[in-house]
Scaffold this motif. Structure first.
Motif, PDB file in Angstrom:
ATOM      1  N   ASP A   1      37.390  57.248  53.328  1.00  0.00           N
ATOM      2  CA  ASP A   1      38.202  58.408  53.687  1.00  0.00           C
ATOM      3  C   ASP A   1      39.280  58.727  52.666  1.00  0.00           C
ATOM      4  N   ILE A   2      39.511  57.843  51.713  1.00  0.00           N
ATOM      5  CA  ILE A   2      40.579  58.102  50.741  1.00  0.00           C
ATOM      6  C   ILE A   2      40.074  58.085  49.298  1.00  0.00           C
ATOM      7  N   LYS A   3      38.769  58.055  49.101  1.00  0.00           N
ATOM      8  CA  LYS A   3      38.243  58.041  47.730  1.00  0.00           C
ATOM      9  C   LYS A   3      38.651  59.297  46.957  1.00  0.00           C
ATOM     10  N   GLN A   4      38.573  60.456  47.598  1.00  0.00           N
ATOM     11  CA  GLN A   4      38.965  61.694  46.919  1.00  0.00           C
ATOM     12  C   GLN A   4      40.454  61.688  46.598  1.00  0.00           C
ATOM     13  N   GLU A   5      41.235  61.107  47.507  1.00  0.00           N
ATOM     14  CA  GLU A   5      42.678  61.049  47.287  1.00  0.00           C
ATOM     15  C   GLU A   5      43.016  60.119  46.128  1.00  0.00           C
ATOM     16  N   ILE A   6      42.307  58.999  46.032  1.00  0.00           N
ATOM     17  CA  ILE A   6      42.512  58.075  44.913  1.00  0.00           C
ATOM     18  C   ILE A   6      42.168  58.777  43.594  1.00  0.00           C
ATOM     19  N   GLU A   7      41.086  59.524  43.590  1.00  0.00           N
ATOM     20  CA  GLU A   7      40.689  60.262  42.384  1.00  0.00           C
ATOM     21  C   GLU A   7      41.748  61.283  42.005  1.00  0.00           C
ATOM     22  N   ARG A   8      42.260  62.011  42.997  1.00  0.00           N
ATOM     23  CA  ARG A   8      43.291  63.025  42.729  1.00  0.00           C
ATOM     24  C   ARG A   8      44.546  62.387  42.122  1.00  0.00           C
ATOM     25  N   MET A   9      45.029  61.321  42.746  1.00  0.00           N
ATOM     26  CA  MET A   9      46.245  60.663  42.249  1.00  0.00           C
ATOM     27  C   MET A   9      46.031  60.077  40.863  1.00  0.00           C
ATOM     28  N   SER A  10      44.850  59.499  40.635  1.00  0.00           N
ATOM     29  CA  SER A  10      44.567  58.871  39.341  1.00  0.00           C
ATOM     30  C   SER A  10      44.559  59.881  38.203  1.00  0.00           C
ATOM     31  N   ASN A  11      44.269  61.136  38.513  1.00  0.00           N
ATOM     32  CA  ASN A  11      44.258  62.185  37.496  1.00  0.00           C
ATOM     33  C   ASN A  11      45.559  62.984  37.471  1.00  0.00           C
ATOM     34  N   GLY A  12      46.525  62.594  38.316  1.00  0.00           N
ATOM     35  CA  GLY A  12      47.820  63.261  38.318  1.00  0.00           C
ATOM     36  C   GLY A  12      47.779  64.700  38.778  1.00  0.00           C
ATOM     37  N   ARG A  13      46.807  65.042  39.619  1.00  0.00           N
ATOM     38  CA  ARG A  13      46.671  66.424  40.092  1.00  0.00           C
ATOM     39  C   ARG A  13      47.474  66.660  41.360  1.00  0.00           C
ATOM     40  N   SER A  14      47.871  67.918  41.563  1.00  0.00           N
ATOM     41  CA  SER A  14      48.523  68.309  42.805  1.00  0.00           C
ATOM     42  C   SER A  14      47.470  68.499  43.894  1.00  0.00           C
ATOM     43  N   LYS A  15      47.936  68.586  45.136  1.00  0.00           N
ATOM     44  CA  LYS A  15      47.031  68.671  46.277  1.00  0.00           C
ATOM     45  C   LYS A  15      47.261  69.968  47.035  1.00  0.00           C
ATOM     46  N   SER A  16      46.176  70.648  47.389  1.00  0.00           N
ATOM     47  CA  SER A  16      46.273  71.858  48.195  1.00  0.00           C
ATOM     48  C   SER A  16      46.497  71.513  49.658  1.00  0.00           C
ATOM     49  N   VAL A  17      47.261  72.361  50.342  1.00  0.00           N
ATOM     50  CA  VAL A  17      47.597  72.105  51.741  1.00  0.00           C
ATOM     51  C   VAL A  17      47.344  73.350  52.570  1.00  0.00           C
ATOM     52  N   LEU A  18      46.647  73.157  53.697  1.00  0.00           N
ATOM     53  CA  LEU A  18      46.478  74.214  54.687  1.00  0.00           C
ATOM     54  C   LEU A  18      47.533  74.052  55.780  1.00  0.00           C
ATOM     55  N   GLY A  19      47.676  72.819  56.289  1.00  0.00           N
ATOM     56  CA  GLY A  19      48.744  72.551  57.245  1.00  0.00           C
ATOM     57  C   GLY A  19      48.302  72.499  58.696  1.00  0.00           C
ATOM     58  N   ILE A  20      47.192  71.773  58.948  1.00  0.00           N
ATOM     59  CA  ILE A  20      46.719  71.645  60.332  1.00  0.00           C
ATOM     60  C   ILE A  20      46.415  70.184  60.642  1.00  0.00           C
ATOM     61  N   ASN A  21      46.320  69.888  61.922  1.00  0.00           N
ATOM     62  CA  ASN A  21      45.738  68.643  62.414  1.00  0.00           C
ATOM     63  C   ASN A  21      44.549  69.041  63.264  1.00  0.00           C
ATOM     64  N   GLY A  22      43.488  68.227  63.218  1.00  0.00           N
ATOM     65  CA  GLY A  22      42.308  68.641  63.953  1.00  0.00           C
ATOM     66  C   GLY A  22      41.318  67.529  64.187  1.00  0.00           C
ATOM     67  N   ILE A  23      40.232  67.872  64.844  1.00  0.00           N
ATOM     68  CA  ILE A  23      39.145  66.945  65.148  1.00  0.00           C
ATOM     69  C   ILE A  23      37.822  67.696  65.061  1.00  0.00           C
ATOM     70  N   ASP A  24      36.726  66.949  65.115  1.00  0.00           N
ATOM     71  CA  ASP A  24      35.405  67.568  65.193  1.00  0.00           C
ATOM     72  C   ASP A  24      35.203  68.151  66.587  1.00  0.00           C
ATOM     73  N   VAL A  25      34.412  69.204  66.661  1.00  0.00           N
ATOM     74  CA  VAL A  25      33.965  69.695  67.978  1.00  0.00           C
ATOM     75  C   VAL A  25      32.812  68.802  68.413  1.00  0.00           C
ATOM     76  N   SER A  26      32.938  68.205  69.587  1.00  0.00           N
ATOM     77  CA  SER A  26      31.928  67.246  70.042  1.00  0.00           C
ATOM     78  C   SER A  26      30.605  67.927  70.358  1.00  0.00           C
ATOM     79  N   LYS A  27      29.552  67.141  70.282  1.00  0.00           N
ATOM     80  CA  LYS A  27      28.215  67.646  70.595  1.00  0.00           C
ATOM     81  C   LYS A  27      28.137  68.114  72.037  1.00  0.00           C
TER      82      LYS A  27
END
Length: 421
Positions: A309-335
Protein backbone atom coordinates in the motif's frame (compact mmCIF):
# COMPACT_ATOMS: atom_id res chain seq x y z
CA UNK A 1 89.33 89.37 -26.08
CA UNK A 2 85.62 89.37 -25.62
CA UNK A 3 84.17 87.41 -22.84
CA UNK A 4 81.46 84.94 -23.79
CA UNK A 5 78.43 85.12 -21.66
CA UNK A 6 76.44 82.00 -20.95
CA UNK A 7 72.88 81.88 -19.85
CA UNK A 8 72.41 79.43 -17.05
CA UNK A 9 68.99 77.87 -16.61
CA UNK A 10 67.71 75.46 -14.01
CA UNK A 11 64.68 73.29 -14.80
CA UNK A 12 62.32 73.18 -11.88
CA UNK A 13 60.08 70.15 -11.25
CA UNK A 14 56.42 70.65 -11.91
CA UNK A 15 54.63 71.23 -8.63
CA UNK A 16 52.84 68.07 -7.39
CA UNK A 17 49.12 68.28 -7.93
CA UNK A 18 47.89 66.22 -5.02
CA UNK A 19 44.26 66.51 -5.95
CA UNK A 20 44.89 65.25 -9.48
CA UNK A 21 47.04 62.38 -8.18
CA UNK A 22 44.37 61.38 -5.70
CA UNK A 23 41.73 61.39 -8.44
CA UNK A 24 43.83 59.17 -10.67
CA UNK A 25 44.56 56.80 -7.80
CA UNK A 26 40.86 56.50 -6.99
CA UNK A 27 39.99 55.88 -10.64
CA UNK A 28 42.68 53.21 -10.96
CA UNK A 29 41.58 51.49 -7.75
CA UNK A 30 37.92 51.64 -8.79
CA UNK A 31 38.70 50.12 -12.17
CA UNK A 32 40.66 47.35 -10.47
CA UNK A 33 37.75 46.61 -8.13
CA UNK A 34 35.25 46.63 -11.00
CA UNK A 35 37.50 44.36 -13.06
CA UNK A 36 37.89 42.00 -10.08
CA UNK A 37 34.14 41.86 -9.46
CA UNK A 38 33.43 41.19 -13.15
CA UNK A 39 36.11 38.51 -13.22
CA UNK A 40 34.61 36.83 -10.13
CA UNK A 41 31.09 36.96 -11.55
CA UNK A 42 32.29 35.57 -14.87
CA UNK A 43 34.12 32.76 -13.09
CA UNK A 44 31.09 31.91 -10.93
CA UNK A 45 28.81 31.82 -13.98
CA UNK A 46 31.11 29.96 -16.35
CA UNK A 47 32.93 27.66 -13.90
CA UNK A 48 29.99 25.23 -13.51
CA UNK A 49 29.51 25.26 -17.29
CA UNK A 50 33.14 24.40 -18.04
CA UNK A 51 33.24 21.92 -15.15
CA UNK A 52 30.21 20.10 -16.51
CA UNK A 53 31.72 20.14 -19.99
CA UNK A 54 35.08 18.79 -18.87
CA UNK A 55 33.86 16.61 -16.00
CA UNK A 56 30.19 15.80 -16.63
CA UNK A 57 28.42 14.72 -13.45
CA UNK A 58 26.06 11.80 -13.46
CA UNK A 59 22.47 12.83 -12.83
CA UNK A 60 20.52 11.00 -10.12
CA UNK A 61 18.59 8.09 -11.57
CA UNK A 62 14.83 7.99 -11.27
CA UNK A 63 13.88 5.52 -8.55
CA UNK A 64 11.31 2.95 -9.67
CA UNK A 65 9.71 0.61 -7.16
CA UNK A 66 8.57 -2.58 -8.94
CA UNK A 67 4.85 -3.25 -8.82
CA UNK A 68 3.51 -6.35 -7.12
CA UNK A 69 3.95 -9.45 -9.21
CA UNK A 70 1.27 -12.02 -9.83
CA UNK A 71 0.01 -13.46 -6.58
CA UNK A 72 1.74 -16.59 -5.32
CA UNK A 73 0.29 -18.98 -2.82
CA UNK A 74 2.30 -19.78 0.31
CA UNK A 75 2.78 -23.38 -0.77
CA UNK A 76 4.53 -22.09 -3.90
CA UNK A 77 6.89 -19.87 -1.89
CA UNK A 78 9.86 -22.21 -1.67
CA UNK A 79 13.39 -20.93 -1.95
CA UNK A 80 15.02 -21.98 -5.19
CA UNK A 81 17.79 -23.89 -3.44
CA UNK A 82 15.28 -25.89 -1.40
CA UNK A 83 13.93 -28.58 -3.67
CA UNK A 84 11.33 -31.10 -2.49
CA UNK A 85 13.77 -34.05 -2.36
CA UNK A 86 16.11 -32.07 -0.12
CA UNK A 87 13.28 -31.30 2.32
CA UNK A 88 12.31 -34.97 2.49
CA UNK A 89 15.89 -35.99 3.25
CA UNK A 90 16.08 -33.38 6.03
CA UNK A 91 12.84 -34.69 7.53
CA UNK A 92 14.17 -38.25 7.57
CA UNK A 93 17.37 -37.13 9.27
CA UNK A 94 15.46 -35.27 11.95
CA UNK A 95 13.21 -38.17 12.98
CA UNK A 96 15.84 -39.42 15.39
CA UNK A 97 16.54 -35.98 16.84
CA UNK A 98 13.55 -33.60 16.65
CA UNK A 99 15.24 -31.10 18.99
CA UNK A 100 18.02 -30.63 16.46
CA UNK A 101 15.42 -29.84 13.81
CA UNK A 102 13.99 -27.14 16.12
CA UNK A 103 17.46 -25.65 16.65
CA UNK A 104 18.26 -25.70 12.95
CA UNK A 105 15.01 -23.97 12.06
CA UNK A 106 15.76 -21.08 14.42
CA UNK A 107 19.31 -20.92 13.16
CA UNK A 108 17.98 -20.52 9.63
CA UNK A 109 15.55 -17.81 10.78
CA UNK A 110 18.42 -15.97 12.45
CA UNK A 111 20.49 -16.20 9.26
CA UNK A 112 17.67 -14.52 7.32
CA UNK A 113 17.36 -11.85 10.00
CA UNK A 114 21.10 -11.18 10.07
CA UNK A 115 21.23 -10.74 6.29
CA UNK A 116 18.41 -8.20 6.43
CA UNK A 117 19.86 -6.41 9.47
CA UNK A 118 22.93 -5.52 7.42
CA UNK A 119 20.62 -3.31 5.33
CA UNK A 120 19.04 -1.55 8.31
CA UNK A 121 20.13 1.71 9.91
CA UNK A 122 19.35 3.80 12.95
CA UNK A 123 18.18 7.31 12.06
CA UNK A 124 18.97 9.81 14.81
CA UNK A 125 17.63 13.36 15.02
CA UNK A 126 19.58 15.85 17.15
CA UNK A 127 17.95 18.96 18.62
CA UNK A 128 19.47 21.87 20.54
CA UNK A 129 17.16 23.02 23.33
CA UNK A 130 17.17 25.38 26.31
CA UNK A 131 16.19 24.58 29.88
CA UNK A 132 14.45 26.86 32.39
CA UNK A 133 17.77 28.50 33.28
CA UNK A 134 18.74 29.25 29.66
CA UNK A 135 21.29 26.47 29.62
CA UNK A 136 21.57 24.79 26.22
CA UNK A 137 21.56 21.04 25.90
CA UNK A 138 21.21 18.53 23.08
CA UNK A 139 18.46 15.94 22.88
CA UNK A 140 18.09 13.13 20.39
CA UNK A 141 15.43 10.75 19.14
CA UNK A 142 15.95 7.67 17.00
CA UNK A 143 14.09 5.23 14.81
CA UNK A 144 14.96 2.16 12.80
CA UNK A 145 15.14 2.47 9.02
CA UNK A 146 16.04 0.30 6.06
CA UNK A 147 17.81 0.63 2.71
CA UNK A 148 15.04 1.08 0.18
CA UNK A 149 16.64 2.53 -2.99
CA UNK A 150 19.73 3.96 -4.67
CA UNK A 151 19.72 6.70 -7.32
CA UNK A 152 23.47 6.54 -8.13
CA UNK A 153 24.07 9.74 -6.16
CA UNK A 154 22.40 8.87 -2.87
CA UNK A 155 21.55 5.90 -0.70
CA UNK A 156 17.92 6.19 0.40
CA UNK A 157 16.49 4.88 3.66
CA UNK A 158 12.87 4.66 4.80
CA UNK A 159 12.17 5.60 8.41
CA UNK A 160 9.67 7.48 10.61
CA UNK A 161 9.55 11.24 10.18
CA UNK A 162 8.83 12.14 13.81
CA UNK A 163 12.47 11.72 14.79
CA UNK A 164 13.87 14.04 12.13
CA UNK A 165 11.32 16.72 11.18
CA UNK A 166 12.44 19.31 13.75
CA UNK A 167 16.00 18.03 14.06
CA UNK A 168 18.90 20.41 13.55
CA UNK A 169 21.08 17.49 12.44
CA UNK A 170 20.30 14.01 11.12
CA UNK A 171 22.70 11.13 11.56
CA UNK A 172 22.34 7.75 9.87
CA UNK A 173 24.15 4.96 11.73
CA UNK A 174 24.77 1.76 9.80
CA UNK A 175 24.62 -1.76 11.21
CA UNK A 176 28.43 -1.77 11.20
CA UNK A 177 28.47 1.21 13.57
CA UNK A 178 29.65 3.83 11.06
CA UNK A 179 27.66 7.08 10.95
CA UNK A 180 26.99 9.51 8.08
CA UNK A 181 25.07 12.78 7.86
CA UNK A 182 21.61 12.43 6.32
CA UNK A 183 19.07 14.77 4.72
CA UNK A 184 15.30 14.59 4.28
CA UNK A 185 14.44 13.52 0.73
CA UNK A 186 10.68 13.23 1.10
CA UNK A 187 7.93 12.99 3.70
CA UNK A 188 4.51 11.34 3.76
CA UNK A 189 2.17 13.20 6.09
CA UNK A 190 -0.39 10.38 5.90
CA UNK A 191 1.67 7.54 7.28
CA UNK A 192 4.33 9.56 9.07
CA UNK A 193 7.12 7.94 7.06
CA UNK A 194 10.08 9.68 5.46
CA UNK A 195 12.90 8.90 3.06
CA UNK A 196 16.36 9.95 4.30
CA UNK A 197 19.15 10.50 1.77
CA UNK A 198 22.83 9.84 2.38
CA UNK A 199 25.39 10.94 -0.22
CA UNK A 200 27.13 7.91 -1.67
CA UNK A 201 30.46 9.71 -1.63
CA UNK A 202 30.18 10.04 2.18
CA UNK A 203 29.84 6.29 2.68
CA UNK A 204 33.04 4.19 2.72
CA UNK A 205 33.31 2.02 -0.40
CA UNK A 206 33.62 -1.20 1.57
CA UNK A 207 30.43 -0.39 3.48
CA UNK A 208 28.56 0.51 0.29
CA UNK A 209 29.41 -2.83 -1.25
CA UNK A 210 28.48 -4.82 1.85
CA UNK A 211 24.80 -3.88 2.03
CA UNK A 212 21.95 -4.41 -0.41
CA UNK A 213 18.61 -2.73 -1.01
CA UNK A 214 15.97 -4.78 0.79
CA UNK A 215 13.42 -6.28 -1.59
CA UNK A 216 9.78 -5.39 -1.09
CA UNK A 217 7.33 -8.27 -0.95
CA UNK A 218 3.69 -8.47 -2.02
CA UNK A 219 1.69 -7.95 1.16
CA UNK A 220 -1.58 -8.38 -0.75
CA UNK A 221 -1.15 -12.14 -1.12
CA UNK A 222 -4.45 -13.55 0.12
CA UNK A 223 -3.26 -16.69 1.89
CA UNK A 224 -0.38 -15.41 3.99
CA UNK A 225 -2.30 -15.40 7.26
CA UNK A 226 -0.56 -17.62 9.86
CA UNK A 227 2.65 -17.79 7.81
CA UNK A 228 6.01 -17.31 9.61
CA UNK A 229 7.41 -13.77 9.82
CA UNK A 230 10.50 -12.12 11.30
CA UNK A 231 10.50 -8.69 12.95
CA UNK A 232 13.75 -6.69 13.05
CA UNK A 233 14.60 -3.19 14.25
CA UNK A 234 14.06 -1.27 17.46
CA UNK A 235 11.39 -3.59 18.81
CA UNK A 236 12.03 -2.64 22.44
CA UNK A 237 13.95 0.10 24.25
CA UNK A 238 17.14 -1.90 24.05
CA UNK A 239 18.47 -1.10 20.60
CA UNK A 240 18.53 -3.63 17.79
CA UNK A 241 16.32 -6.68 18.26
CA UNK A 242 14.91 -9.68 16.40
CA UNK A 243 11.56 -11.41 16.94
CA UNK A 244 10.02 -14.52 15.39
CA UNK A 245 6.35 -15.38 15.04
CA UNK A 246 3.56 -15.50 12.52
CA UNK A 247 1.21 -13.15 10.74
CA UNK A 248 -1.76 -13.27 13.11
CA UNK A 249 -4.05 -10.64 11.60
CA UNK A 250 -4.68 -9.12 8.18
CA UNK A 251 -7.46 -7.07 6.64
CA UNK A 252 -7.78 -4.18 9.10
CA UNK A 253 -7.26 -0.81 7.41
CA UNK A 254 -6.19 2.65 8.51
CA UNK A 255 -7.83 5.57 6.71
CA UNK A 256 -5.80 8.55 5.54
CA UNK A 257 -6.45 11.36 3.08
CA UNK A 258 -7.02 9.85 -0.40
CA UNK A 259 -5.57 6.55 0.82
CA UNK A 260 -6.30 3.47 2.91
CA UNK A 261 -3.52 1.16 4.08
CA UNK A 262 -3.75 -2.39 5.33
CA UNK A 263 -2.51 -3.17 8.84
CA UNK A 264 -0.66 -6.42 9.41
CA UNK A 265 -0.66 -7.81 12.96
CA UNK A 266 1.84 -10.36 14.24
CA UNK A 267 1.96 -12.39 17.44
CA UNK A 268 5.42 -10.94 18.17
CA UNK A 269 5.77 -8.91 21.36
CA UNK A 270 7.24 -5.41 21.04
CA UNK A 271 7.31 -2.00 22.67
CA UNK A 272 4.63 0.62 22.10
CA UNK A 273 7.20 2.75 20.24
CA UNK A 274 8.66 -0.08 18.17
CA UNK A 275 10.10 0.63 14.73
CA UNK A 276 11.56 -1.54 12.01
CA UNK A 277 10.13 -4.00 9.50
CA UNK A 278 8.58 -7.44 9.32
CA UNK A 279 10.01 -9.92 6.82
CA UNK A 280 8.84 -13.06 5.11
CA UNK A 281 11.08 -16.13 4.87
CA UNK A 282 12.67 -14.74 1.72
CA UNK A 283 14.03 -11.84 3.78
CA UNK A 284 11.71 -9.47 1.87
CA UNK A 285 9.85 -6.61 3.55
CA UNK A 286 6.19 -7.40 4.17
CA UNK A 287 5.46 -4.30 6.21
CA UNK A 288 6.86 -1.26 8.01
CA UNK A 289 6.30 -1.46 11.76
CA UNK A 290 3.79 1.18 12.80
CA UNK A 291 3.07 1.45 16.55
CA UNK A 292 -0.35 2.40 17.79
CA UNK A 293 -2.30 0.51 15.15
CA UNK A 294 -2.79 -2.66 17.16
CA UNK A 295 -5.77 -3.77 19.17
CA UNK A 296 -6.47 -2.01 22.47
CA UNK A 297 -6.60 -5.44 24.07
CA UNK A 298 -3.08 -6.27 22.84
CA UNK A 299 -1.18 -2.98 22.35
CA UNK A 300 2.24 -4.64 22.50
CA UNK A 301 1.80 -6.90 19.50
CA UNK A 302 3.99 -5.75 16.62
CA UNK A 303 1.85 -4.23 13.85
CA UNK A 304 2.91 -2.92 10.46
CA UNK A 305 1.65 -1.10 7.38
CA UNK A 306 1.41 -3.53 4.47
CA UNK A 307 4.26 -2.64 2.11
CA UNK A 308 2.14 -2.99 -1.04
CA UNK A 309 0.00 0.00 0.00
CA UNK A 310 2.96 2.37 0.27
CA UNK A 311 5.18 1.33 -2.65
CA UNK A 312 4.01 4.28 -4.77
CA UNK A 313 4.57 6.61 -1.84
CA UNK A 314 8.11 5.31 -1.32
CA UNK A 315 8.81 5.89 -5.02
CA UNK A 316 7.41 9.43 -4.84
CA UNK A 317 9.48 10.37 -1.78
CA UNK A 318 12.63 8.76 -3.20
CA UNK A 319 12.37 10.99 -6.27
CA UNK A 320 11.61 14.13 -4.24
CA UNK A 321 8.28 14.70 -6.00
CA UNK A 322 5.27 16.55 -4.62
CA UNK A 323 1.97 14.75 -4.10
CA UNK A 324 -1.43 15.60 -5.55
CA UNK A 325 -4.34 15.84 -3.13
CA UNK A 326 -8.08 15.51 -3.67
CA UNK A 327 -9.01 15.57 0.01
CA UNK A 328 -11.40 12.71 0.76
CA UNK A 329 -11.68 9.63 2.94
CA UNK A 330 -13.44 6.64 1.50
CA UNK A 331 -13.98 2.92 1.08
CA UNK A 332 -14.87 0.45 -1.65
CA UNK A 333 -18.53 -0.08 -2.49
CA UNK A 334 -19.24 -3.62 -1.32
CA UNK A 335 -20.43 -6.33 -3.66
CA UNK A 336 -23.56 -6.77 -1.54
CA UNK A 337 -24.47 -3.08 -1.84
CA UNK A 338 -24.05 -3.23 -5.61
CA UNK A 339 -26.13 -6.39 -6.03
CA UNK A 340 -28.81 -5.88 -3.39
CA UNK A 341 -29.18 -2.11 -3.07
CA UNK A 342 -28.34 -0.94 -6.57
CA UNK A 343 -25.43 1.20 -5.41
CA UNK A 344 -23.09 2.16 -8.28
CA UNK A 345 -19.60 0.67 -8.35
CA UNK A 346 -16.84 3.09 -7.40
CA UNK A 347 -15.20 4.80 -4.43
CA UNK A 348 -17.65 5.68 -1.66
CA UNK A 349 -16.81 9.02 0.02
CA UNK A 350 -17.12 8.69 3.80
CA UNK A 351 -15.89 12.18 4.67
CA UNK A 352 -14.35 15.32 3.19
CA UNK A 353 -11.18 17.02 4.44
CA UNK A 354 -11.89 20.62 5.47
CA UNK A 355 -10.85 23.30 2.94
CA UNK A 356 -9.66 20.61 0.54
CA UNK A 357 -10.00 20.70 -3.28
CA UNK A 358 -12.83 18.15 -2.96
CA UNK A 359 -14.76 20.40 -0.59
CA UNK A 360 -14.14 23.48 -2.73
CA UNK A 361 -15.45 21.62 -5.80
CA UNK A 362 -18.64 20.48 -4.04
CA UNK A 363 -17.94 16.77 -3.51
CA UNK A 364 -19.97 15.52 -0.54
CA UNK A 365 -19.99 12.64 1.90
CA UNK A 366 -22.06 9.83 0.42
CA UNK A 367 -21.01 10.57 -3.15
CA UNK A 368 -19.60 7.70 -5.19
CA UNK A 369 -16.68 8.64 -7.41
CA UNK A 370 -16.82 6.75 -10.69
CA UNK A 371 -14.34 8.69 -12.82
CA UNK A 372 -11.39 11.07 -12.41
CA UNK A 373 -10.45 12.61 -15.71
CA UNK A 374 -10.34 9.73 -18.18
CA UNK A 375 -9.59 7.17 -15.45
CA UNK A 376 -12.46 4.87 -14.45
CA UNK A 377 -12.77 4.42 -10.68
CA UNK A 378 -13.93 0.94 -9.62
CA UNK A 379 -12.58 0.93 -6.05
CA UNK A 380 -11.12 3.36 -3.55
CA UNK A 381 -7.50 2.43 -4.31
CA UNK A 382 -8.10 3.71 -7.87
CA UNK A 383 -8.45 7.20 -6.36
CA UNK A 384 -5.06 6.77 -4.69
CA UNK A 385 -3.51 5.63 -7.99
CA UNK A 386 -5.05 8.62 -9.80
CA UNK A 387 -3.47 11.06 -7.34
CA UNK A 388 -0.01 9.56 -7.91
CA UNK A 389 -0.47 9.70 -11.68
CA UNK A 390 -1.52 13.37 -11.75
CA UNK A 391 0.49 16.50 -11.06
CA UNK A 392 -0.47 18.98 -8.33
CA UNK A 393 -2.49 22.03 -9.42
CA UNK A 394 -3.99 20.00 -12.28
CA UNK A 395 -7.61 20.83 -13.07
CA UNK A 396 -9.60 17.66 -13.66
CA UNK A 397 -13.25 16.65 -14.02
CA UNK A 398 -14.47 14.24 -11.35
CA UNK A 399 -17.62 12.24 -12.04
CA UNK A 400 -19.70 11.33 -8.99
CA UNK A 401 -22.97 9.52 -8.45
CA UNK A 402 -25.12 11.29 -5.84
CA UNK A 403 -28.25 9.82 -4.33
CA UNK A 404 -31.40 11.83 -4.83
CA UNK A 405 -34.45 10.11 -3.49
CA UNK A 406 -34.40 6.48 -4.57
CA UNK A 407 -31.94 6.86 -7.42
CA UNK A 408 -28.43 8.06 -8.10
CA UNK A 409 -27.77 10.99 -10.39
CA UNK A 410 -24.52 11.67 -12.21
CA UNK A 411 -22.67 14.92 -11.55
CA UNK A 412 -19.46 16.15 -13.17
CA UNK A 413 -17.46 18.50 -10.95
CA UNK A 414 -14.36 20.50 -11.81
CA UNK A 415 -11.56 20.05 -9.27
CA UNK A 416 -8.14 21.68 -9.04
CA UNK A 417 -5.91 19.26 -7.20
CA UNK A 418 -3.91 20.41 -4.20
CA UNK A 419 -0.28 19.75 -3.38
CA UNK A 420 1.67 18.24 -0.53
CA UNK A 421 5.46 18.59 -0.59
Amino acid sequence: MEENEYIKERVKATPLNRRKLMRRTIITASMAVIFGVLACLTFLVLQPVFTNMLYPQEEPAVVEIPEDTEEMLPEDMVLEEESEPQIQVIERNYKADPIQMYDDQYEELYRIAQTALASTVTVIGYNSEMDWFDNSYESKTSSSGFYVANNRKEMLFLSHKDVIMDASDILVTFHSGESVKGEIKGVDENTGLAVIAVKIEDVPEQLRESIQVLKLANSKVSNILATPVIAIGQLYDQGEAVGYGMLAGKGKTASFTDQNVEILTTDIYGGTNASGVILNLYGEVLGVIYPGMGSEAAPNLVTAIGISDIKQEIERMSNGRSKSVLGINGIDVSKEAIENLGVPMGAYVTSIVMSSPAMNAGIQSGDIITKIGERTILKYSDVTDAMYAMSPETTVYVTVMRQGGEEYKELVLEVTLGEVK
